[in-house]
Scaffold this motif. Structure first.
Motif, PDB file in Angstrom:
ATOM      1  N   LEU A   1       1.114  -1.168  -0.094  1.00  0.00           N
ATOM      2  CA  LEU A   1       0.156   0.064   0.177  1.00  0.00           C
ATOM      3  C   LEU A   1       1.034   1.367  -0.092  1.00  0.00           C
ATOM      4  CD1 LEU A   1      -2.820  -0.961   2.504  1.00  0.00           C
ATOM      5  CD2 LEU A   1      -3.170  -0.401   0.084  1.00  0.00           C
ATOM      6  N   ARG A   2       1.883   1.241   0.615  1.00  0.00           N
ATOM      7  CA  ARG A   2       2.915   2.137   0.905  1.00  0.00           C
ATOM      8  C   ARG A   2       3.377   2.599  -0.457  1.00  0.00           C
ATOM      9  NH1 ARG A   2       5.149   1.284   4.971  1.00  0.00           N
ATOM     10  NH2 ARG A   2       6.529  -0.149   4.234  1.00  0.00           N
ATOM     11  N   ILE A   3       3.812   1.572  -1.324  1.00  0.00           N
ATOM     12  CA  ILE A   3       4.107   1.844  -2.772  1.00  0.00           C
ATOM     13  C   ILE A   3       2.945   2.344  -3.701  1.00  0.00           C
ATOM     14  CG2 ILE A   3       4.857   0.443  -5.176  1.00  0.00           C
ATOM     15  CD1 ILE A   3       6.351  -1.458  -2.935  1.00  0.00           C
ATOM     16  N   LEU A   4       1.898   1.776  -3.359  1.00  0.00           N
ATOM     17  CA  LEU A   4       0.687   2.096  -4.391  1.00  0.00           C
ATOM     18  C   LEU A   4       0.270   3.651  -3.973  1.00  0.00           C
ATOM     19  CD1 LEU A   4      -1.538  -1.214  -4.029  1.00  0.00           C
ATOM     20  CD2 LEU A   4      -0.290  -0.159  -6.329  1.00  0.00           C
ATOM     21  N   ARG A   5       0.543   3.937  -2.751  1.00  0.00           N
ATOM     22  CA  ARG A   5       0.202   5.340  -2.284  1.00  0.00           C
ATOM     23  C   ARG A   5       1.291   6.506  -2.820  1.00  0.00           C
ATOM     24  NH1 ARG A   5       0.011   3.974   3.119  1.00  0.00           N
ATOM     25  NH2 ARG A   5       1.854   4.944   3.569  1.00  0.00           N
ATOM     26  N   GLN A   6       2.511   6.081  -2.857  1.00  0.00           N
ATOM     27  CA  GLN A   6       3.646   6.738  -3.327  1.00  0.00           C
ATOM     28  C   GLN A   6       3.482   7.035  -4.891  1.00  0.00           C
ATOM     29  OE1 GLN A   6       7.228   4.712  -2.023  1.00  0.00           O
ATOM     30  NE2 GLN A   6       7.101   5.759  -0.166  1.00  0.00           N
ATOM     31  N   ALA A   7       2.755   5.992  -5.572  1.00  0.00           N
ATOM     32  CA  ALA A   7       2.478   5.917  -7.161  1.00  0.00           C
ATOM     33  C   ALA A   7       1.202   6.582  -7.303  1.00  0.00           C
ATOM     34  CB  ALA A   7       2.604   4.736  -7.577  1.00  0.00           C
ATOM     35  N   ARG A   8       0.407   7.072  -6.256  1.00  0.00           N
ATOM     36  CA  ARG A   8      -0.888   7.844  -6.266  1.00  0.00           C
ATOM     37  C   ARG A   8      -1.980   6.982  -7.201  1.00  0.00           C
ATOM     38  NH1 ARG A   8       1.809  12.360  -9.176  1.00  0.00           N
ATOM     39  NH2 ARG A   8      -0.080  12.183 -10.715  1.00  0.00           N
ATOM     40  N   LEU A   9      -1.627   5.544  -6.716  1.00  0.00           N
ATOM     41  CA  LEU A   9      -2.757   4.542  -7.373  1.00  0.00           C
ATOM     42  C   LEU A   9      -3.677   4.370  -6.352  1.00  0.00           C
ATOM     43  CD1 LEU A   9      -0.526   2.092  -8.983  1.00  0.00           C
ATOM     44  CD2 LEU A   9      -1.802   4.104 -10.025  1.00  0.00           C
ATOM     45  N   VAL A  10      -3.398   4.714  -4.932  1.00  0.00           N
ATOM     46  CA  VAL A  10      -4.537   4.520  -3.910  1.00  0.00           C
ATOM     47  C   VAL A  10      -4.345   5.904  -3.108  1.00  0.00           C
ATOM     48  CG1 VAL A  10      -4.371   2.111  -3.844  1.00  0.00           C
ATOM     49  CG2 VAL A  10      -3.156   3.282  -2.471  1.00  0.00           C
ATOM     50  N   ARG A  11      -5.529   5.854  -2.234  1.00  0.00           N
ATOM     51  CA  ARG A  11      -5.648   6.992  -1.193  1.00  0.00           C
ATOM     52  C   ARG A  11      -6.184   6.652  -0.216  1.00  0.00           C
ATOM     53  NH1 ARG A  11      -9.773  10.059  -4.931  1.00  0.00           N
ATOM     54  NH2 ARG A  11     -11.633   9.171  -4.323  1.00  0.00           N
ATOM     55  N   TYR A  12      -6.163   7.024   0.977  1.00  0.00           N
ATOM     56  CA  TYR A  12      -6.678   6.629   2.183  1.00  0.00           C
ATOM     57  C   TYR A  12      -7.530   7.414   2.942  1.00  0.00           C
ATOM     58  CZ  TYR A  12      -2.785   9.100   4.552  1.00  0.00           C
ATOM     59  OH  TYR A  12      -1.925   9.912   5.071  1.00  0.00           O
ATOM     60  N   GLN A  13      -8.388   7.174   3.577  1.00  0.00           N
ATOM     61  CA  GLN A  13      -9.200   7.864   4.595  1.00  0.00           C
ATOM     62  C   GLN A  13      -9.273   7.381   5.818  1.00  0.00           C
ATOM     63  OE1 GLN A  13     -13.312   7.788   3.182  1.00  0.00           O
ATOM     64  NE2 GLN A  13     -13.344  10.387   3.629  1.00  0.00           N
ATOM     65  N   LYS A  14      -8.934   8.242   6.934  1.00  0.00           N
ATOM     66  CA  LYS A  14      -9.231   7.824   8.372  1.00  0.00           C
ATOM     67  C   LYS A  14     -10.658   7.530   8.887  1.00  0.00           C
ATOM     68  CE  LYS A  14      -4.624   8.813   9.961  1.00  0.00           C
ATOM     69  NZ  LYS A  14      -3.992   9.210  10.826  1.00  0.00           N
ATOM     70  N   SER A  15     -11.030   6.642   9.615  1.00  0.00           N
ATOM     71  CA  SER A  15     -12.420   6.582  10.072  1.00  0.00           C
ATOM     72  C   SER A  15     -12.421   5.899  11.460  1.00  0.00           C
ATOM     73  CB  SER A  15     -13.350   5.719   9.327  1.00  0.00           C
ATOM     74  OG  SER A  15     -14.674   5.578   9.847  1.00  0.00           O
ATOM     75  N   GLY A  16     -12.152   6.874  12.551  1.00  0.00           N
ATOM     76  CA  GLY A  16     -11.906   6.424  14.028  1.00  0.00           C
ATOM     77  C   GLY A  16     -10.543   5.948  13.895  1.00  0.00           C
TER      78      GLY A  16
END
Length: 112
Positions: free
Chosen positions: A71-86
């Motif tokens: 996921l870190r690799i995918l985030r750095q490549a801007r393929l995924v994003r995240y959202q905090k929920s609690g």
């Protein structure tokens, strides 16, 4: 104009229309991300649903640390994003372009 000169002119136009070398390099790097089956599996899961690390781990049979690494690799490549929920962090595909690229890749492979 002779056939040879027309051909040379056409070839020059091809060269002028190419993306800049830097963009081609970035595109090659982008496609390298899809070269790992774990990342492709994670993208496939996220194409269907927002998921947290533990859910991705459970569905993919990968360890939570392996999922986090990918996921870190995918985030750095801007393929995924995240959202905090609690306390949980949910991941999803960054935008519909990623979904289209993924779908077109699957469609291409299915034609073979």
């Amino acid at each position: 104009m002779g056939a040879e000169k027309q051909r040379q002119k056409a070839l020059q136009e091809v060269l002028q229309d190419l993306p800049k070398e830097e963009l081609l390099y970035e595109l090659a790097e982008f496609f390298k991300i899809f070269g790992d089956s774990s990342r492709v599996l994670i993208l496939s899961l996220l194409q269907r649903e927002k998921l947290c690390v533990s859910e991705i781990s459970e569905l993919s049979k990968l360890s939570p640390s392996a999922v986090s690494h990918q996921l870190r690799i995918l985030r750095q490549a801007r393929l995924v994003r995240y959202q905090k929920s609690g306390k949980e962090v949910y991941y999803e595909l960054d935008d519909d372009h990623i979904e289209k690229i993924f779908e077109q890749g699957l469609e291409h492979i299915s034609e073979i």
